[in-house]
Write an enzyme that holds these catalytic residues in place. Structure first.
Site, PDB file in Angstrom:
ATOM      1  N   GLU A  50     -19.607  53.239 -21.944  1.00  0.00           N
ATOM      2  CA  GLU A  50     -20.810  53.973 -22.338  1.00  0.00           C
ATOM      3  C   GLU A  50     -20.383  54.952 -23.431  1.00  0.00           C
ATOM      4  OE1 GLU A  50     -24.347  57.016 -20.877  1.00  0.00           O
ATOM      5  OE2 GLU A  50     -22.640  56.650 -19.545  1.00  0.00           O
ATOM      6  N   ASP A  75     -17.034  60.424 -24.524  1.00  0.00           N
ATOM      7  CA  ASP A  75     -17.740  61.485 -25.243  1.00  0.00           C
ATOM      8  C   ASP A  75     -16.723  62.524 -25.671  1.00  0.00           C
ATOM      9  OD1 ASP A  75     -19.697  63.602 -26.004  1.00  0.00           O
ATOM     10  OD2 ASP A  75     -21.116  62.314 -24.953  1.00  0.00           O
ATOM     11  N   ASP A 124     -27.363  60.473 -31.400  1.00  0.00           N
ATOM     12  CA  ASP A 124     -28.022  61.183 -32.496  1.00  0.00           C
ATOM     13  C   ASP A 124     -28.386  60.139 -33.555  1.00  0.00           C
ATOM     14  OD1 ASP A 124     -28.644  62.653 -34.819  1.00  0.00           O
ATOM     15  OD2 ASP A 124     -27.284  64.279 -34.260  1.00  0.00           O
ATOM     16  N   LYS A 128     -30.833  61.699 -41.753  1.00  0.00           N
ATOM     17  CA  LYS A 128     -30.592  61.999 -43.163  1.00  0.00           C
ATOM     18  C   LYS A 128     -29.677  60.950 -43.790  1.00  0.00           C
ATOM     19  CE  LYS A 128     -31.275  66.983 -42.747  1.00  0.00           C
ATOM     20  NZ  LYS A 128     -30.676  68.328 -42.948  1.00  0.00           N
ATOM     21  N   ASP A 160     -34.659  56.971 -27.981  1.00  0.00           N
ATOM     22  CA  ASP A 160     -36.035  57.427 -28.166  1.00  0.00           C
ATOM     23  C   ASP A 160     -36.391  57.426 -29.645  1.00  0.00           C
ATOM     24  OD1 ASP A 160     -34.198  59.675 -28.620  1.00  0.00           O
ATOM     25  OD2 ASP A 160     -36.045  60.792 -28.994  1.00  0.00           O
TER      26      ASP A 160
END
Length: 233
Positions: A50, A75, A124, A128, A160
């Site tokens: 993950e 992470d 994220d 941009k 999302d």
């Protein structure tokens, strides 16, 4: 830095399911590369990653549901995945571990064909343009994943961000990768792919926040082709 965060960092050093190598260790043939099954999990079960695991909800949830697979949450923010590491230990889940490192170093920790499956959960979107190469489905990242995934390995993207969902689909189609399944709204759709494990049942912390705000949750399941063509060039 808050006291709670400092305490989590300190406790992570004592947890047997947490690995926190330095960047130098990562770049110099890390000792666990190719040895996660033998040295960490002590079995030959499939390995599932993950990436950007946050608090580790998916890693822990899937580990609980599939004891015949090994899960590794990755992470750079150890104070977050401390929650998952603690839950796994308290739940006596020996098939889940956590690795603190940057995602761009993932191929430094896993050997060719060592990984069976990858989950990317709510990264994220890096909207941009100048941040394009930081998107976790950018071709540079896909090449890293390809190095460590088995030939038939699959990648799941749950987000999302309609932008990232669309960007990823376009990129995959342009590069000739196999899109196995794609859903614009997994909660609004009457059905989703039956073979996808716990797609609705496991919710990350951020997924709960996004859903509460009325955001749709998208999902893509795909398999990388042998081609290394970059549709962005």
């Amino acid at each position: 830095m808050g006291k709670n965060k400092l305490a989590r960092f300190a406790e992570n050093k004592t947890l047997e399911n947490v690995f926190q190598p330095t960047r130098e260790e990562a770049l110099n043939n890390h000792y666990l590369k190719g040895k996660w099954r033998s040295d960490v999990f002590k079995n030959e079960h499939p390995i599932v990653l993950e990436l950007g695991c946050g608090k580790g909800e998916y890693s822990v949830g899937l580990a609980r549901a599939f004891p015949d697979k090994n899960f590794i949450g990755i992470d750079i923010k150890g104070a977050r995945f401390w929650f998952g590491a603690k839950e796994a230990i308290e739940g006596r889940l020996r098939n889940v571990a956590f690795l603190r490192t940057q995602i761009e170093l993932v191929d430094c920790f896993f050997d060719h064909d060592e990984v069976d499956e990858i989950w990317i959960t709510f990264p994220d979107p890096q909207i941009k343009y100048r941040r394009t190469k930081h998107r976790m489905t950018h071709p540079d990242f896909l090449e890293r994943y390809k190095k460590i995934l088995k030939k038939d390995g699959v990648i799941h993207l749950k987000t999302d961000s309609e932008f990232l969902h669309g960007y990823t689909l376009g990129l995959l189609q342009g590069a000739g990768h196999e899109i196995i399944s794609a859903h614009h709204d997994i909660y609004g759709a009457p059905e989703y792919e039956p073979g996808t494990p716990l797609l609705r049942e496991i919710k990350t912390y951020y997924e709960g926040l996004f859903s509460a705000k009325g955001k749709t949750i998208t999902y893509t399941k795909f398999r990388l082709s042998n081609s290394s063509a970059d549709p962005e060039k």
